[in-house]
Scaffold this active site. Structure first.
Site, PDB file in Angstrom:
ATOM      1  N   ASP A 430      34.683  38.494  46.701  1.00 39.95           N
ATOM      2  CA  ASP A 430      36.118  38.593  46.494  1.00 39.95           C
ATOM      3  C   ASP A 430      36.512  40.053  46.699  1.00 39.95           C
ATOM      4  OD1 ASP A 430      38.688  37.852  45.838  1.00 39.95           O
ATOM      5  OD2 ASP A 430      38.388  38.197  43.695  1.00 39.95           O
ATOM      6  N   ASP A 631      37.471  31.251  40.339  1.00 40.53           N
ATOM      7  CA  ASP A 631      36.186  31.386  41.039  1.00 40.53           C
ATOM      8  C   ASP A 631      35.130  30.418  40.506  1.00 40.53           C
ATOM      9  OD1 ASP A 631      37.088  33.490  42.649  1.00 40.53           O
ATOM     10  OD2 ASP A 631      36.662  34.963  41.085  1.00 40.53           O
TER      11      ASP A 631
END
Length: 747
Positions: A430, A631
């Site tokens: 990320d 996530d």
């Protein structure tokens, strides 16, 4: 098979009394066969059993009873009790070893001297010599009583262990010696006495087991070191009076004083004082962290030079320190997939060895080599065979590897995660909070007035806002030591910015539309604005009354270590992909700064899961790093999920690896730790397999047809070799303690 709605609970048990891997398999088999137990893995390397069970069917006391019924004990996970128990076991082993050695030395001397020379008077009275040797041997048998007390019950239940092999070998020597002694007493001729063989078997193997136990203590040093970090007492402050009390008596909400140089006894929040705190036990970072009022502190960390008063938030088993300890013990109690091969071999090893020993005895006896020769071969095979080395190969490396990783700020939740880390070939990162610092900072300023004045009025105007960008301007001013005046009024302009009165003048901060509304010409900063935009920065204008003072740009800066970390990931054989919800320009700018070419921008929260799945369909072995709730699905789907300790609880629970720092170098470091541990395991398995492949045929007599006739020393040599093989595997595993991942070896 458990249904999805059944309750699952996980616990670890510390088991005492195990002497080899067959012992751990015996306990594991008993636990797995119990009603309500879903999974059980027993690690002989650190004596920990990790059990997943249904608390509605069986409780922890029931699990303990199963262990005890298997012939072993459980140790409470209190650090002091563990230390006392280990010290007691070590003292008993040392005492028994000394007793065995004291009587074995004269027994061996007499036995060997009688074989190769003449002992005045004694050699002329063979019955007396036999009785003297028997008397010297009996204390040695008592010193090695644990081999018999554990070995024969295991043999009766069909789960023979290393103790069974030693017990059988020593018993065979004793029975043969007793028979010959009886013959001598009756005046009949007799063959060589084998008391020294039984004594040497027990003594040499006791030496090996004692040294092995000391080595195992070293492998557990990481967990034990963390346990020792918890202070026994705390200084509680009530009504201005300080009282030192046991940590167990501290309650949530109590205020605790932490003196300079002292350890923080509980998790809490600073309510008074400022200091620097060494958090290396949590993060692996040696640099102290400054703590001010409102900052969190954690049990086990070391206070610097300032005195702090903290408000207790979590105590004892609720602290982050205890959470780390439990996570490490849970990981060390699990088994890596590579251990399955060793487990399958070890499960049939002892029965096969007994079969080979008996077969060798029968073959040599049938070949006319005599009872003494054949019996010596049987004893040698039983003693030289080493299931311990085979069983220790994987768990010792896993225990050391997870401990080393924890010292470097990387927590593996399971042994399989440690193994998978070395096989990753694709890593998804990320952007925000992983590659970048995760919060905005002032990264650009253009001004037609004094820069400090611009920052001063901007910080004052933003003081009434809770927006992260406002916070970045205030922190920038504080970092530069710029005075921030008080604001007289504050107004948030929806979709535009803020308006505030500073020293009687109206200060407006906002976007181009808001500047146009108040009559400011922003064209003089068009070049600066374009430059900021090209660098993917967010910028805003600052005006005082109708006069434009300048423009300030903020961005989420790239971490200084990110480029190096990405390079190390690539060098470790992984393709790095950055996935972000930001626009393509911002994504490309950040990716280019750290050397990532594969970028997926404008990704929705659910896209990460699909990306992981698609890569896995392509045959990729995928690791995913994340810290947010969004996530969690991708972390669970990935082959290796990595979460940051500062992330959400859901992300941490979904991950396989928890990084205790926000240092992105922990990602390639976890790969390197996995590779190093797997390399060590393969070395250990090679050593263990090769030892047994070579040693067993030699003990069975494969070299005797070549002219090696004197085999009287073979049982003693076998005992020494068996102990040496275990120590060789343990020593090789301990080499990992000095391993430093290359990704963390430099700043």
């Amino acid at each position: 098979m458990a249904s999805s709605d059944e309750v699952r609970k996980r616990t670890t048990l510390r088991i005492g009394g195990m002497s080899c891997t067959a012992c751990s398999q015996r306990v594991e088999k008993a636990l797995k066969s119990a009603d309500g137990v879903y999974e059980a893995a027993v690690n002989f390397g650190n004596s920990i059993a990790a059990v997943t069970y249904n608390p509605d069917i069986i409780d922890k006391n029931g699990l303990i009873k199963i262990v005890e019924n298997s012939g072993y004990t459980t140790i409470e996970d209190d650090p002091q009790i563990i230390a006392e128990t280990e010290a007691k076991e070590s003292m008993i082993m040392k005492r028994d070893l000394i007793l065995a050695a004291v009587f074995t030395v004269p027994l061996f001397t007499i036995g060997m001297w009688d074989m190769f020379g003449h002992i005045p008077w004694l050699s002329d009275h063979l019955a007396v010599m036999a009785i003297v040797q028997m008397i010297l041997c009996l204390p040695v048998i008592y010193a090695g009583r644990r081999f018999f007390l554990r070995g024969y019950p295991a043999l009766r239940t069909g789960t023979p262990t290393m103790d069974s092999l030693v017990a059988l070998g020593a018993t065979a020597s004793l029975l043969y010696a007793f028979w010959n002694t009886a013959m001598l007493i009756l005046g009949e001729p007799a063959a060589h006495l084998t008391y020294e063989s039984a004594a040497m078997i027990i003594t040499l193997i006791s030496v090996g087991k004692y040294l092995e136990s000391r080595s195992k203590v070293k492998t557990n040093s990481a967990v034990r070191g963390l346990m020792d970090l918890q202070p026994d007492t705390a200084i509680v402050v009530k009504n201005g009076v300080e009282t030192e009390v046991p940590v167990s008596e501290v309650s949530v909400g109590d205020r605790v004083s932490v003196k300079p140089g002292g350890r923080v006894p509980v998790d809490g929040k600073v309510v008074s004082g400022t200091s620097s705190v060494n958090e290396s036990m949590l993060t692996g970072e040696s640099m102290p962290v400054t703590k001010n009022v409102g900052d969190d502190v954690f049990a086990g960390t070391v206070n610097g030079t300032g005195n702090m008063i903290i408000e207790t938030l979590r105590t004892e088993r609720d602290t982050v320190l205890y959470e780390i300890i439990m996570m490490m013990e849970s990981a060390q109690g699990t088994k890596a997939p590579v251990a399955r091969l060793a487990d399958r071999v070890a499960a049939v090893f002892v029965p096969v060895v007994i079969t080979i020993a008996v077969a060798a005895f029968l073959v040599w006896f049938a070949a006319g080599r005599g009872l003494e020769f054949s019996l010596t071969v049987l004893i040698s095979v039983l003693v030289i065979s080493c299931p311990c080395a085979l069983g220790l190969a994987t768990p010792m490396a896993i225990t050391v590897g997870t401990g080393v990783a924890a010292d470097r700020g990387v927590l593996f939740k399971s042994a399989s995660a440690l193994e998978r880390a070395g096989d990753i070939n694709t890593i998804i990162l990320d952007k925000t909070g992983t590659i970048t610092v995760g919060f905005p900072e002032v990264t650009g300023i253009a001004s037609n007035v004094d820069e400090n004045y611009l920052i001063s009025v901007a910080a004052a105007a933003e003081s009434g806002s809770e927006h992260p960008i406002a916070r970045s301007v205030i922190e920038y001013a504080e970092k530069k030591g710029i005075d921030i005046p008080s604001y007289e009024s504050f107004e948030s302009v929806t979709g535009g910015g803020v308006r505030s009165v500073i020293n009687g003048k109206t200060v407006t901060i906002g976007n181009p539309r808001l500047m146009t509304e108040i009559g400011c010409d922003i064209t003089e900063f068009d070049k600066d604005a374009k430059e900021f935009a090209d660098k993917a920065m967010t910028y805003f204008y600052v005006a005082e009354e109708e006069k434009l003072l300048g423009v300030i740009a903020v961005s989420d800066p790239v971490r200084p270590e990110s480029a190096f970390a990405v390079k190390r990931m690539s060098e470790n054989g992984a393709e790095v992909i950055m996935v972000t919800g930001d626009n393509e320009a911002t994504a490309r700018s950040v990716a280019g700064a750290v050397g990532i070419t594969n970028v997926i921008s404008n990704a929705a929260p659910g896209d990460k899961l699909d990306i992981v799945k698609n890569l896995q369909v392509e045959g990729k072995y995928v690791a995913m790093a994340g810290d947010g709730i969004n996530d969690a699905p991708a972390l669970m789907q990935s082959d290796l999920g990595l979460a940051v300790r500062a992330g959400t609880d859901i992300a941490i629970d979904s991950a396989d690896v928890v990084m205790m720092t926000d240092d992105i170098r922990s990602i390639p470091a976890s790969m390197e730790l996995g590779k190093a541990t797997m390399k060590n395991i393969k070395q250990n398995l090679f050593l263990a397999f090769m030892y047994n492949i070579i040693a067993i045929p030699i003990a069975a007599g494969i070299l005797y047809p070549l002219g090696i006739e004197n085999i009287s020393m073979m049982p003693m040599i076998s005992a020494a070799a068996m102990s040496a093989s275990s120590l060789l595997v343990v020593s090789n595993a301990l080499r990992l303690r000095k391993y430093m991942p290359e990704s963390l070896a430099q700043d």
